[in-house]
Design an enzyme around this catalytic site. Structure first.
Site, PDB file in Angstrom:
ATOM      1  N   ARG A  80       0.688  -1.411   0.099  1.00 31.39           N
ATOM      2  CA  ARG A  80       0.017  -0.019   0.020  1.00 31.39           C
ATOM      3  C   ARG A  80       0.865   1.396  -0.012  1.00 31.39           C
ATOM      4  O   ARG A  80       1.730   1.364   0.810  1.00 31.39           O
ATOM      5  CB  ARG A  80      -0.878   0.175   1.238  1.00 31.39           C
ATOM      6  CG  ARG A  80      -2.113  -1.051   1.286  1.00 31.39           C
ATOM      7  CD  ARG A  80      -2.722  -1.122   2.351  1.00 31.39           C
ATOM      8  NE  ARG A  80      -3.651  -2.168   2.433  1.00 31.39           N
ATOM      9  CZ  ARG A  80      -5.017  -2.283   1.837  1.00 31.39           C
ATOM     10  NH1 ARG A  80      -5.125  -1.343   1.106  1.00 31.39           N
ATOM     11  NH2 ARG A  80      -5.698  -3.188   1.966  1.00 31.39           N
ATOM     12  N   ASP A 142     -14.044  -5.116  -2.419  1.00 34.67           N
ATOM     13  CA  ASP A 142     -15.182  -4.023  -2.029  1.00 34.67           C
ATOM     14  C   ASP A 142     -15.943  -3.843  -3.100  1.00 34.67           C
ATOM     15  O   ASP A 142     -17.025  -3.235  -2.596  1.00 34.67           O
ATOM     16  CB  ASP A 142     -14.404  -2.980  -1.306  1.00 34.67           C
ATOM     17  CG  ASP A 142     -13.629  -3.089  -0.152  1.00 34.67           C
ATOM     18  OD1 ASP A 142     -14.241  -4.017   0.600  1.00 34.67           O
ATOM     19  OD2 ASP A 142     -12.537  -2.657  -0.044  1.00 34.67           O
ATOM     20  N   MET A 184     -15.372  -7.863   5.627  1.00 37.50           N
ATOM     21  CA  MET A 184     -14.697  -6.860   5.153  1.00 37.50           C
ATOM     22  C   MET A 184     -15.478  -5.723   4.391  1.00 37.50           C
ATOM     23  O   MET A 184     -16.380  -5.903   3.890  1.00 37.50           O
ATOM     24  CB  MET A 184     -13.239  -7.286   4.322  1.00 37.50           C
ATOM     25  CG  MET A 184     -12.437  -7.851   5.244  1.00 37.50           C
ATOM     26  SD  MET A 184     -10.877  -8.238   4.130  1.00 37.50           S
ATOM     27  CE  MET A 184      -9.687  -8.441   5.347  1.00 37.50           C
ATOM     28  N   GLY A 185     -14.966  -4.264   4.755  1.00 36.67           N
ATOM     29  CA  GLY A 185     -15.390  -3.294   3.881  1.00 36.67           C
ATOM     30  C   GLY A 185     -15.655  -2.186   5.022  1.00 36.67           C
ATOM     31  O   GLY A 185     -16.576  -2.041   5.868  1.00 36.67           O
ATOM     32  N   GLU A 237     -17.356  -4.076   8.363  1.00 33.40           N
ATOM     33  CA  GLU A 237     -16.214  -3.595   9.350  1.00 33.40           C
ATOM     34  C   GLU A 237     -16.580  -2.216   9.815  1.00 33.40           C
ATOM     35  O   GLU A 237     -16.236  -1.583  10.902  1.00 33.40           O
ATOM     36  CB  GLU A 237     -14.925  -3.700   8.765  1.00 33.40           C
ATOM     37  CG  GLU A 237     -14.192  -4.890   8.657  1.00 33.40           C
ATOM     38  CD  GLU A 237     -12.987  -4.802   7.853  1.00 33.40           C
ATOM     39  OE1 GLU A 237     -11.840  -5.187   8.294  1.00 33.40           O
ATOM     40  OE2 GLU A 237     -12.986  -4.331   6.920  1.00 33.40           O
TER      41      GLU A 237
END
Length: 363
Positions: A80, A142, A184-185, A237
């Site tokens: 990242r 996502d 997740m998200g 999340e």
């Protein structure tokens, strides 16, 4: 087959969080080019933009792309690199943007193929603005990239999240418990929405729809009254209460610094237990949702997006994201989509249909 052209040199990198179908997408691009270009050189940059910044790369061969259609993760590695820091020098004073451009021109690349999500896309657009020939492929579990109906990795992650919720169903029903599965998200809820509906969750909590804990408790009690001893919640999340949603960013940040729970799911579980007397348990599949082999849908999607990217490169039509719109691949200008998030609309048709069959969204 089109007429085979002359020598072509492309670079490839995968940036941001990994997902199941990155290798499949790279394979699609390379196969699409190798069958139509006389002399092709492919340079793979290691660990995302780091490889481009610090010239960490190698020349890839056809063997590198053999047998990777079903292989998860990325053969190039990923990292990242926050977009907001891209124009700031590194710890040694290196100008990262100029370093990336230098590597590109040193290798005399015809094009740089970048696979990644929103942050990756913004840097891809920055490099386009700096004059580099860029093609972007939309990757994220996502599914929040604006301008494409679907991103690769999304369906594979849905399958894994669904498996987790399916497994929870049997133990929840056996013990008459309330179970929360955290999906997740952080900013958007597409993954939680699809996984929740597909696996029969009773309550689905999304970042886009702030929840009222009283509404959640009411939904659980209603199921009890109907003789249903257990309740399944699919919680993103980034799910947020109505109270917290009203806070300023500064106040919310301050609150989170003193937050006593591992995540929002544990806070919700605690409040459910206190309000209903029912034991509430939390399951967090976590990075399992990024792992494993890509599902067949994603393999097909990546093969199509890769082939379409190859055609765009052959046509020298750069500065585009290769999207999937209405079942067809499409070239979408990066300048029109970079920096935009595709959110779940609280009143969208899918939410309305989910509510129609009794699913609660805590609102």
């Amino acid at each position: 087959m089109m007429e085979r052209g002359t020598k072509m040199k492309i670079g490839m990198l995968t940036s941001g969080g990994d997902c199941q179908a990155l290798n499949a997408a790279m394979r699609g691009v390379v196969k699409g080019l190798s069958h139509n270009v006389k002399d092709l050189e492919v340079y793979g940059f290691y660990n995302g933009y780091k490889g481009l910044i610090y010239s960490d790369y190698r020349l890839l061969t056809s063997q590198d792309f053999s047998g990777i259609l079903t292989k998860g993760g990325t053969i190039l590695g990923s990292s990242r690199q926050p977009f907001k820091l891209m124009r700031e020098p590194d710890e040694n004073g290196l100008n990262k943007v100029e370093a990336m451009k230098s590597t590109y021109y040193k290798l005399n690349l015809d094009c740089l193929v970048i696979l990644g999500g929103n942050g990756t896309q913004k840097t891809a657009n920055l490099l386009r603005e700096e004059g580099l020939n860029i093609i972007h492929l939309p990757k994220t579990i996502d599914n929040d990239i604006y301008g494409t109906d679907v991103t690769f990795g999304f369906q594979s992650a849905i399958d894994i999240a669904c498996d987790a919720i399916d497994c929870i169903h049997t133990t929840a029903s056996s013990h008459s418990r309330v179970f929360i599965v955290e999906v997740m998200g952080h900013k958007v809820g597409w993954l939680t929405l699809y996984a929740g509906v597909a696996s029969g969750a009773d309550i689905i909590l999304l970042p886009e729809i702030p929840y009222d804990i009283k509404k959640i408790v009411d939904a659980i009690n209603k199921r009890k009254e109907e003789g249903k001893g257990f309740t399944i919640l699919a919680v993103a999340e980034g799910a947020i209460s109505k109270e917290d949603a009203k806070l300023s960013k500064k106040d919310l940040k301050k609150k989170m610094e003193e937050y006593k729970y591992p995540s929002v799911s544990y806070e919700i579980a605690d409040k459910i237990t206190k309000a209903t007397g029912s034991e509430a348990r939390v399951t967090v599949p976590g990075h399992m949702q990024r792992g494993g082999s890509p599902c067949p849908y994603d393999r097909v999607l990546c093969t199509r997006l890769g082939a379409a990217a190859a055609q765009a490169i052959i046509d020298k039509d750069y500065g585009n994201m290769i999207a999937m719109v209405d079942g067809k691949t499409k070239r979408v200008p990066l300048e029109k989509v970079a920096g935009k998030l595709k959110m779940v609309e609280p009143d969208c048709q899918m939410i309305q249909e989910a509510k129609r069959i009794g699913i609660s969204f805590g609102d």
